[in-house]
Design a protein around this motif. Structure first.
Motif, mmCIF file in Angstrom:
data_model
loop_
_atom_site.group_PDB
_atom_site.id
_atom_site.type_symbol
_atom_site.label_atom_id
_atom_site.label_comp_id
_atom_site.label_asym_id
_atom_site.label_seq_id
_atom_site.Cartn_x
_atom_site.Cartn_y
_atom_site.Cartn_z
ATOM 1 N N PRO A 30 42.653 31.843 41.725
ATOM 2 C CA PRO A 30 41.364 31.874 40.953
ATOM 3 C C PRO A 30 41.827 32.544 39.539
ATOM 4 N N GLY A 31 41.008 32.042 38.605
ATOM 5 C CA GLY A 31 40.975 32.495 37.103
ATOM 6 C C GLY A 31 41.651 31.536 36.398
ATOM 7 N N TRP A 32 42.617 30.567 36.719
ATOM 8 C CA TRP A 32 43.192 29.894 35.970
ATOM 9 C C TRP A 32 42.356 28.468 35.173
ATOM 10 N N ALA A 76 38.676 34.032 32.593
ATOM 11 C CA ALA A 76 39.487 35.228 33.459
ATOM 12 C C ALA A 76 39.271 36.654 33.493
ATOM 13 N N ALA A 77 38.862 37.090 32.468
ATOM 14 C CA ALA A 77 38.569 38.572 32.359
ATOM 15 C C ALA A 77 37.365 38.956 33.174
ATOM 16 N N THR A 78 36.433 37.903 33.036
ATOM 17 C CA THR A 78 35.260 38.401 33.993
ATOM 18 C C THR A 78 35.213 38.123 35.191
ATOM 19 N N LEU A 79 36.230 37.218 35.720
ATOM 20 C CA LEU A 79 36.455 36.900 37.033
ATOM 21 C C LEU A 79 37.160 38.140 37.546
ATOM 22 N N TRP A 80 38.231 38.728 36.751
ATOM 23 C CA TRP A 80 38.819 39.868 37.215
ATOM 24 C C TRP A 80 37.897 41.142 37.452
ATOM 25 N N LEU A 81 37.042 41.358 36.632
ATOM 26 C CA LEU A 81 36.152 42.432 36.452
ATOM 27 C C LEU A 81 35.179 42.222 37.799
ATOM 28 N N LYS A 82 34.771 40.903 38.078
ATOM 29 C CA LYS A 82 33.870 41.016 39.251
ATOM 30 C C LYS A 82 34.579 41.144 40.361
ATOM 31 N N ARG A 84 36.344 43.618 41.018
ATOM 32 C CA ARG A 84 36.907 44.957 41.127
ATOM 33 C C ARG A 84 38.255 45.123 40.532
ATOM 34 N N ARG A 85 38.721 44.296 39.760
ATOM 35 C CA ARG A 85 40.158 44.549 38.918
ATOM 36 C C ARG A 85 41.231 44.366 40.147
ATOM 37 N N ARG A 86 41.190 43.324 40.875
ATOM 38 C CA ARG A 86 42.139 43.098 41.985
ATOM 39 C C ARG A 86 43.542 42.641 41.191
ATOM 40 N N PRO A 87 44.647 43.038 41.560
ATOM 41 C CA PRO A 87 45.776 42.490 41.089
ATOM 42 C C PRO A 87 46.002 41.251 41.055
ATOM 43 N N ARG A 88 45.541 40.350 41.968
ATOM 44 C CA ARG A 88 45.842 38.850 42.153
ATOM 45 C C ARG A 88 44.915 37.923 41.057
ATOM 46 N N PRO A 92 45.989 35.365 35.410
ATOM 47 C CA PRO A 92 45.191 34.617 34.204
ATOM 48 C C PRO A 92 45.040 35.182 32.924
ATOM 49 N N VAL A 93 44.273 36.753 33.174
ATOM 50 C CA VAL A 93 43.760 37.489 32.225
ATOM 51 C C VAL A 93 45.030 37.718 31.217
ATOM 52 N N GLN A 94 45.971 38.123 31.475
ATOM 53 C CA GLN A 94 47.320 38.438 30.832
ATOM 54 C C GLN A 94 47.862 37.244 29.994
ATOM 55 N N VAL A 95 47.831 36.025 30.530
ATOM 56 C CA VAL A 95 48.299 34.948 29.997
ATOM 57 C C VAL A 95 47.373 34.439 28.836
ATOM 58 N N TYR A 96 46.230 34.231 29.151
ATOM 59 C CA TYR A 96 45.019 33.795 28.207
ATOM 60 C C TYR A 96 44.947 34.776 27.102
#
Length: 270
Positions: A30-32, A76-82, A84-88, A92-96
């Motif tokens: 997810p996130g890509w 990607a950032a909104t998915l990561w926040l949603k 609860r900031r799971r590492p998996r 995508p956040v870092q790359v994008y």
């Protein structure tokens, strides 16, 4: 959408043909890849209108790359926040973010004055991030903030070109903002709020108000074309939610409507 595979604890199997696939599709973390297909029209139309209204330059290609990379980073950032900031969800956040930062820096090297537009995007971005962090990303205010942030790309793209008719640029921005705000009400009334009489009336009423404003306030050559289109969109807002269309069919209709708005806005206002 990611699909998790499970392996029985009592038996281990070697990967066979088709491993890593389900239904012929490769598994994707997810996130890509954004799954909000309607967002692409909302991203593309303001960029295209601002570019064509002002006059395209090669630097607009760099602006487009930065704009879409920024959207990928935002998604990607909104998915990561949603989550609860799971590492998996972090890769995508870092790359994008890195890609968008590099493209943004290159763009500012070409046209440093564009930095003056950055503060205008702070509020829409903040609303989207907070909505995702609190798991309210589907809230009406989040949709409206996304529409506003997207339409701000119209004057940015215009500023990058040689155009000097800023009154026209802001009218174009207002036309797109009015239209995309209407899509937020319309799509919600047809999917998540389908069956809600209050939300249906809100959507239809908004589009009727949009038609009145277009007929009263736009330059004479644009009043009938864009006002008439707003009336057609009001009819659509009243009829389609009752038909039970699928999201895919709604998406196709949105593409057609967006193209109509873009063509009429450019041909009657520029």
């Amino acid at each position: 959408m990611s699909v998790r595979s499970s392996v029985a604890p009592t038996a281990r199997k070697l990967p066979g043909p088709g491993a890593g696939h389900r239904g012929g599709r490769r598994r994707r973390r997810p996130g890509w890849v954004p799954n909000q297909h309607g967002a692409w029209a909302m991203l593309s139309a303001p960029l295209l209108v601002g570019t064509l209204a002002s006059g395209p330059r090669w630097a607009h290609l760099l602006l487009a790359a930065f704009w879409f990379a920024g959207y990928l980073a935002f998604f990607a950032a909104t998915l990561w926040l949603k989550s609860r900031r799971r590492p998996r969800h972090l890769a995508p956040v870092q790359v994008y973010v890195a890609l968008a930062t590099a493209l943004g820096a290159a763009l500012l090297l070409v046209e440093p004055t564009l930095v003056r537009w950055a503060p205008l995007f702070v509020v829409p971005l903040s609303v989207g991030m907070v909505a995702s962090a609190t798991r309210h990303e589907r809230a009406l205010i989040a949709g409206l903030a996304t529409a506003a942030g997207s339409c701000l790309m119209t004057p940015v793209a215009y500023d990058l070109g040689p155009g000097e008719r800023w009154t026209v640029a802001w009218i174009l921005t207002g036309v797109l903002a009015g239209y995309f705000t209407g899509t937020v009400f319309y799509v919600k009334s047809a999917i998540r709020r389908r069956g809600s009489t209050v939300f249906l009336l809100l959507s239809v009423g908004y589009h009727l108000l949009l038609a009145v404003l277009a007929l009263a306030l736009l330059p004479h050559g644009a009043r009938l074309p864009l006002g008439g289109l707003a009336l057609v969109l009001a009819v659509r807002a009243a009829a389609v939610p009752r038909l039970g269309w699928s999201p895919a069919r709604l998406g196709v209709g949105e593409i057609v409507a967006t193209l109509a708005v873009v063509v009429l806005a450019l041909t009657t206002l520029v």
